[in-house]
Structures are given as C-alpha cells and as structure tokens.
Design a protein around this motif. Structure first.
Motif, PDB file in Angstrom:
ATOM      1  N   LYS A  45      14.558 -19.618 -79.886  1.00  0.00           N
ATOM      2  CA  LYS A  45      14.446 -19.183 -81.287  1.00  0.00           C
ATOM      3  C   LYS A  45      13.100 -19.618 -81.872  1.00  0.00           C
ATOM      4  CE  LYS A  45      16.752 -19.273 -85.773  1.00  0.00           C
ATOM      5  NZ  LYS A  45      16.441 -17.835 -85.998  1.00  0.00           N
ATOM      6  N   LEU A  46      12.666 -20.815 -81.530  1.00  0.00           N
ATOM      7  CA  LEU A  46      11.372 -21.295 -82.015  1.00  0.00           C
ATOM      8  C   LEU A  46      10.225 -20.493 -81.405  1.00  0.00           C
ATOM      9  CD1 LEU A  46      12.154 -25.105 -81.876  1.00  0.00           C
ATOM     10  CD2 LEU A  46      11.719 -23.772 -83.948  1.00  0.00           C
ATOM     11  N   GLU A  47      10.430 -20.011 -80.181  1.00  0.00           N
ATOM     12  CA  GLU A  47       9.419 -19.152 -79.557  1.00  0.00           C
ATOM     13  C   GLU A  47       9.294 -17.843 -80.323  1.00  0.00           C
ATOM     14  OE1 GLU A  47       8.229 -17.721 -75.068  1.00  0.00           O
ATOM     15  OE2 GLU A  47      10.313 -17.459 -75.699  1.00  0.00           O
ATOM     16  N   GLN A  48      10.424 -17.306 -80.792  1.00  0.00           N
ATOM     17  CA  GLN A  48      10.404 -16.074 -81.586  1.00  0.00           C
ATOM     18  C   GLN A  48       9.617 -16.270 -82.878  1.00  0.00           C
ATOM     19  OE1 GLN A  48      14.530 -15.105 -82.171  1.00  0.00           O
ATOM     20  NE2 GLN A  48      14.832 -14.386 -80.065  1.00  0.00           N
ATOM     21  N   GLU A  49       9.643 -17.482 -83.407  1.00  0.00           N
ATOM     22  CA  GLU A  49       8.917 -17.785 -84.638  1.00  0.00           C
ATOM     23  C   GLU A  49       7.484 -18.228 -84.358  1.00  0.00           C
ATOM     24  OE1 GLU A  49      11.141 -20.511 -87.056  1.00  0.00           O
ATOM     25  OE2 GLU A  49      12.971 -19.326 -86.925  1.00  0.00           O
ATOM     26  N   LYS A  50       7.093 -18.162 -83.085  1.00  0.00           N
ATOM     27  CA  LYS A  50       5.737 -18.502 -82.647  1.00  0.00           C
ATOM     28  C   LYS A  50       5.367 -19.960 -82.935  1.00  0.00           C
ATOM     29  CE  LYS A  50       4.116 -13.725 -83.150  1.00  0.00           C
ATOM     30  NZ  LYS A  50       4.354 -13.443 -81.732  1.00  0.00           N
ATOM     31  N   LEU A  51       6.381 -20.822 -82.870  1.00  0.00           N
ATOM     32  CA  LEU A  51       6.130 -22.255 -83.040  1.00  0.00           C
ATOM     33  C   LEU A  51       6.044 -22.969 -81.694  1.00  0.00           C
ATOM     34  CD1 LEU A  51       8.400 -23.042 -86.124  1.00  0.00           C
ATOM     35  CD2 LEU A  51       5.900 -22.911 -86.059  1.00  0.00           C
ATOM     36  N   GLY A  74       8.064 -25.042 -68.588  1.00  0.00           N
ATOM     37  CA  GLY A  74       8.743 -25.564 -69.768  1.00  0.00           C
ATOM     38  C   GLY A  74       8.116 -25.091 -71.063  1.00  0.00           C
ATOM     39  N   ALA A  75       8.400 -25.831 -72.125  1.00  0.00           N
ATOM     40  CA  ALA A  75       7.961 -25.439 -73.473  1.00  0.00           C
ATOM     41  C   ALA A  75       6.830 -26.345 -73.952  1.00  0.00           C
ATOM     42  CB  ALA A  75       9.140 -25.512 -74.442  1.00  0.00           C
ATOM     43  N   ARG A  76       6.014 -25.754 -74.802  1.00  0.00           N
ATOM     44  CA  ARG A  76       4.893 -26.482 -75.372  1.00  0.00           C
ATOM     45  C   ARG A  76       4.723 -26.035 -76.824  1.00  0.00           C
ATOM     46  NH1 ARG A  76       1.024 -29.105 -72.657  1.00  0.00           N
ATOM     47  NH2 ARG A  76       1.683 -28.117 -70.706  1.00  0.00           N
ATOM     48  N   ILE A  77       4.377 -26.973 -77.713  1.00  0.00           N
ATOM     49  CA  ILE A  77       4.124 -26.606 -79.101  1.00  0.00           C
ATOM     50  C   ILE A  77       2.933 -25.665 -79.149  1.00  0.00           C
ATOM     51  CG2 ILE A  77       3.612 -27.438 -81.421  1.00  0.00           C
ATOM     52  CD1 ILE A  77       6.297 -28.393 -80.357  1.00  0.00           C
ATOM     53  N   LYS A  78       3.104 -24.539 -79.802  1.00  0.00           N
ATOM     54  CA  LYS A  78       2.031 -23.543 -79.853  1.00  0.00           C
ATOM     55  C   LYS A  78       0.831 -24.100 -80.599  1.00  0.00           C
ATOM     56  CE  LYS A  78       0.984 -18.745 -81.043  1.00  0.00           C
ATOM     57  NZ  LYS A  78       0.346 -18.479 -79.751  1.00  0.00           N
ATOM     58  N   SER A  79      -0.317 -23.917 -80.016  1.00  0.00           N
ATOM     59  CA  SER A  79      -1.565 -24.365 -80.618  1.00  0.00           C
ATOM     60  C   SER A  79      -2.377 -23.152 -81.043  1.00  0.00           C
ATOM     61  CB  SER A  79      -2.359 -25.207 -79.609  1.00  0.00           C
ATOM     62  OG  SER A  79      -3.560 -25.664 -80.169  1.00  0.00           O
ATOM     63  N   LEU A  80      -3.035 -23.241 -82.191  1.00  0.00           N
ATOM     64  CA  LEU A  80      -3.843 -22.144 -82.699  1.00  0.00           C
ATOM     65  C   LEU A  80      -5.321 -22.491 -82.604  1.00  0.00           C
ATOM     66  CD1 LEU A  80      -1.870 -21.304 -85.977  1.00  0.00           C
ATOM     67  CD2 LEU A  80      -1.719 -20.114 -83.784  1.00  0.00           C
TER      68      LEU A  80
END
Length: 213
Positions: free
Chosen positions: A49-55, A63-69
């Motif tokens: 769900k957080l991936e859908q919100e681009k977080l 695995g998962a990683r906090i999205k960086s801009l």
C-alpha cells in the motif's frame, strides 16, 4: 484492509513522514514484523500500500526501501503544487467565511509572535494550520487531495527553509498578502499570492538544497 494491515500501514507511514525512517533506508519484513507485532505477510501488504503511495520502493529479491527523490523530482513536485495551490486559493477566495478569516488572522498573528521570539518550530505548526484553513474553504476537493499527496512526498525531507537567513520574514509577508487577498474575496490576487509563496519555497530549496537536507 484488515485491522492489522491498517495498523502496520499507519505505523510505517507515520515513521516515514516524521523522518524516523530516512529516504533510501532499507526495510526488512522480518524485523518490522517483530517491532510492530504482526506477521510478515501483514507487513508485506502494508508495504504494498505504501508503494502505491510512492513512499516505498519494492524490488524482487531485494525487499523494500524508503523512496528517495532527486532534487529535480522535488522541484517538479513543487512546481505542480504551485499550480494546484493557485486553483485552491482561487476557489477559497470565493467561498471563505468570516469565521475562517478570523481564524487565519489569529494564526498570522501567532506566526508573527513566533518570528519575533525565534520559535521556528511553532511558526511551522501555525503555518500548516494557516494553509489548512484555505484547503477547508476551497470547493476544489480534488486539487486539495493532490496537494496533500505531494506534501506527503516532501514533508519527510523536513526542509527547514525558514532556517535560511531572512526567509522567515519573507514567508510571513507572503502569508499576509495571501490573507489580504482572501479577505477581499479576490480570486486572482489570492491565486497569484499563493503561487508566489510556493515559487519562493521552490527557489529557496533549489538554491540551498545541500544546506537544507
């Protein structure tokens, strides 16, 4: 969404937005399941769900990683927000009521006091509340929702633009001009005032990015 997935989702999202989890930080399902007290599958659903919100970003076998801009992405988001804020302010100018105007006057006075006392954290709190009144007064709900999505993307970077010398007083004057336009129900002036405000935030971040991150 099940209650446990919702709990895990809120736990993770809150910590992404408040900066506990940093951009590019890796998240491990097994570690998170122990910390939150839920199953790994529950954590996985929350991360999706957080991936859908681009977080967060999820890569196969990594695995998962906090999205960086990147800086360019941040500036693009602010450019989009500038346009949306103009639409919202224009709508708010037509619909804002006396109670909301008085609340904004009180908030602006609070902001002025916090500038004088150099209480920048409280200034930021009142700043957010000031903008929230504009969102409440606007009938363009869809634009407000899009602004909030953009704010979710950017708030986790905690850009303290008010730490740039002179920026706090500039910000205070920009908010006064926004309020003046709203008080006269001048849609065009409100749109222009808030777009100038957001453009100055964008310019400040662009110029002082390495200092602010």
């Amino acid at each position: 969404m099940s209650t446990q997935v919702e709990m895990a989702y809120r736990y993770l999202k809150d910590r992404i937005l408040d900066g506990t989890y940093k951009p590019a930080q890796k998240l491990t399902e097994s570690d998170l399941s122990q910390v939150i007290g839920v199953s790994r599958n529950t954590v996985k659903q929350a991360l999706l769900k957080l991936e859908q919100e681009k977080l967060v970003e999820i890569e196969s076998n990594k695995g998962a990683r906090i999205k960086s801009l990147t800086l360019d992405e941040i500036l693009n988001y602010l450019q989009i927000r500038e346009v949306l804020e103009g639409l919202v302010a224009s709508s708010a100018a037509v619909n804002i009521n006396d109670t909301q105007i008085r609340k904004m006057e009180d908030l602006l006075e609070n902001m002025r006091e916090h500038v004088d006392s150099d209480n920048l954290d409280e200034y930021s709190v009142k700043n957010r509340e000031f903008h929230d009144v504009i969102y409440e007064a606007s009938t363009n709900v869809q634009a407000v929702d899009m602004i909030k999505i953009i704010k979710n993307q950017l708030n986790r970077y905690h850009f303290r633009t008010i730490l740039v010398p002179g920026r706090t007083k500039e910000s205070l004057m920009e908010h006064k001009l926004i309020l003046d336009a709203l008080k006269t129900h001048d849609s065009y002036a409100a749109q222009q005032a808030i777009q100038v405000h957001i453009s100055h935030i964008r310019e400040t971040i662009d110029k002082h990015y390495n200092y602010l991150i």
